[in-house]
Design an enzyme around this catalytic site. Structure first.
Site, mmCIF file in Angstrom:
data_model
loop_
_atom_site.group_PDB
_atom_site.id
_atom_site.type_symbol
_atom_site.label_atom_id
_atom_site.label_comp_id
_atom_site.label_asym_id
_atom_site.label_seq_id
_atom_site.Cartn_x
_atom_site.Cartn_y
_atom_site.Cartn_z
ATOM 1 C CG ASP A 37 70.268 84.510 -45.435
ATOM 2 O OD1 ASP A 37 70.869 85.400 -46.073
ATOM 3 O OD2 ASP A 37 70.121 83.347 -45.853
ATOM 4 C CG ASP A 63 72.021 81.595 -49.553
ATOM 5 O OD1 ASP A 63 71.583 81.083 -48.500
ATOM 6 O OD2 ASP A 63 72.287 82.797 -49.674
#
Ligand code: ZN
Length: 195
Positions: A145, A5
């Protein structure tokens, strides 16, 4: 795969890693590196992340003024190109671009921080997207996610998700390796029941 991320402190309030860290991770593993760019102006950076060793790079629909061009840039760099939707962005926005993308990532929390709870209506978005790809006869994977853990994993898989990102559920568990194994079994079972 390892899902990385990337946050820039602008598109999302948090700040994480850049290409040098991805490059360092690349040296330690042959695993597929899936880079999720939560940044403004991603077109300026996809080349650097691809050269750092990313196998797939996803960019936010909400951050791209020229989404088709950015997906083309990612592919030209030799990586798979993904589109990410925030929870509030309808999957219908992808109707025309779906054939150009290699995968779609649905955010099931508002991006920026780990440890959040999955937003239930995102599962309906996954079901809609699953119908869209079937209608178009596309094999593109659906990734999800945010807030996925062992207790909601089967629902997530049955909604049509193929790539499941987990952070806290794994890293905050007493035995991350065993948790990954167990979650893979739950997912495989749910996928088999679906078929
Ligand atoms: Zn992510």
């Amino acid at each position: 795969m390892l899902h990385l991320d990337v946050m820039d402190g602008h598109f999302v309030p948090n700040l994480t890693i850049g290409p040098p860290v991805v490059e360092s991770i690349r040296k330690t593993t042959r695993a597929h590196l899936d880079v999720h760019l939560m940044i403004e102006n991603p077109d300026r950076y996809v080349g650097a992340f691809a050269r750092a060793g990313a196998n797939s790079i996803s960019v936010h629909y909400e951050a791209c003024r020229h989404l088709d061009a950015v997906l083309g840039l990612i592919r030209a760099e030799g990586a798979q190109a993904g589109v990410v939707l925030n929870p509030a962005t309808p999957v219908g926005m992808l109707q025309d671009i779906l054939e150009v993308a290699d995968y779609v990532l649905l955010m099931s929390v508002n991006p920026g921080f780990g440890g959040q709870t999955l937003i239930p209506y995102v599962l309906e978005k996954a079901r809609q997207l699953d119908r869209m790809r079937r209608e178009k006869r596309l094999a593109l994977p659906i990734e999800i996610d945010g807030g996925v853990h062992r207790d909601n994993l089967a629902d997530v898989v049955r909604a049509g998700c193929d790539w499941i990102v987990t952070g806290s559920a794994v890293f905050h568990s007493p035995n991350p390796e065993a948790t990954v194994r167990e979650m893979r079994e739950i997912a495989a079972h749910a996928a088999a029941v679906e078929c």
